[in-house]
Write a protein that holds these residues in place. Sequence first.
Motif, short mmCIF file in Angstrom:
data_model
loop_
_atom_site.label_atom_id
_atom_site.label_comp_id
_atom_site.label_asym_id
_atom_site.label_seq_id
_atom_site.Cartn_x
_atom_site.Cartn_y
_atom_site.Cartn_z
N ALA A 17 -28.00 -6.00 6.64
CA ALA A 17 -27.87 -6.70 7.93
C ALA A 17 -28.33 -5.82 9.07
CB ALA A 17 -26.42 -7.14 8.14
N LYS A 18 -27.95 -4.55 9.05
CA LYS A 18 -28.37 -3.61 10.09
C LYS A 18 -29.89 -3.51 10.12
CE LYS A 18 -24.17 -0.76 9.92
NZ LYS A 18 -23.59 0.54 9.49
N GLY A 42 -34.62 -9.70 13.28
CA GLY A 42 -34.03 -10.95 12.83
C GLY A 42 -32.63 -11.19 13.36
N ALA A 43 -32.11 -12.38 13.02
CA ALA A 43 -30.74 -12.75 13.34
C ALA A 43 -29.99 -13.01 12.04
CB ALA A 43 -30.70 -14.00 14.22
N VAL A 44 -28.72 -12.65 12.00
CA VAL A 44 -27.95 -12.75 10.75
C VAL A 44 -26.65 -13.52 10.94
CG1 VAL A 44 -28.90 -10.60 9.82
CG2 VAL A 44 -26.77 -10.53 11.13
N LEU A 69 -23.14 -5.05 15.27
CA LEU A 69 -24.52 -5.53 15.20
C LEU A 69 -24.99 -6.16 16.49
CD1 LEU A 69 -24.50 -7.04 11.60
CD2 LEU A 69 -25.77 -5.03 12.34
N GLY A 70 -24.07 -6.68 17.29
CA GLY A 70 -24.44 -7.22 18.59
C GLY A 70 -24.78 -8.70 18.58
N GLY A 118 -20.55 -14.33 12.33
CA GLY A 118 -19.84 -14.20 11.06
C GLY A 118 -19.10 -15.46 10.69
N VAL A 119 -18.97 -15.69 9.39
CA VAL A 119 -18.21 -16.83 8.87
C VAL A 119 -17.31 -16.32 7.76
CG1 VAL A 119 -18.30 -19.13 7.84
CG2 VAL A 119 -20.17 -18.37 9.34
#
Length: 253
Positions: free
Chosen positions: A29-30, A37-39, A56-57, A62-63
């Motif tokens: 993810a980092k 990208g977007a996560v 991560l900013g 998150g889910v």
Amino acid sequence: MNARHYAHRFAGRRAVITGGAAGIGLAFAKRFVTEGGAVSLWDISQEALDRATSALGASASGVRVDVADWPQVEAAAETSAGHLGGGIDVLVASAGITGPNVPLAAYPVEQWRQVIDVNLNGLFHCNRAIVPYMLSGNYGRIVNVASVAGKEGNPNASAYSASKAAVIGLTKSLGKELAQSNITVNAITPAAVRTAIFDQMSQQHIDFMLSKIPMGRFGTVEEMAAVIAWLASEECSFTTAGVFDASGGRATY
């Protein structure tokens, strides 16, 4: 180790990463965010999700989801697609558990089921829920995190080894199904990587795994993320239904 980053490799791309609040998932993810990208991170721990998304900013959401529960996964896919602007381009399925380190004849039946539920059924749920978004967008990259144990079988880890072997089979099957759809599906098979998952293992089992690695050390999450990054990129366009080792020389095929 200093990772080499590609500033715009994932510009405009949207990824769901399961087990994304820690370990290999968070390392990727980092990298994904750093490269544009977007996560949307999926994890069973809300506390870990809060820490990860904060670090991560703005490019991360998150889910909280139990991947073993199909209705939760189905709902999470819809939520993530909304967070990511309506689509999902990349899935990295890294959520997993080890189960106990005991001989098969003594393996607790309920814990066997739990390992299979998370590592195999959970990964199936995630692939099943997200493939339709990729088909709709005519693009996708799926990376399923298996293990060298799925190739070689670690003693006293029958459920884990069996679940990861099944992940390899699922990946090969799905990759062939989607081969003409601009969606690639590949797996990585790490040797042992020192993460919080070690807390679920006996020291004897950890020592055994290290003894099998010719390089004489464990892998790092950054090294796994580097392999995943190419498989999750547009450059991975003629490689599907493949299995990629990151095992320090352990794998023999």
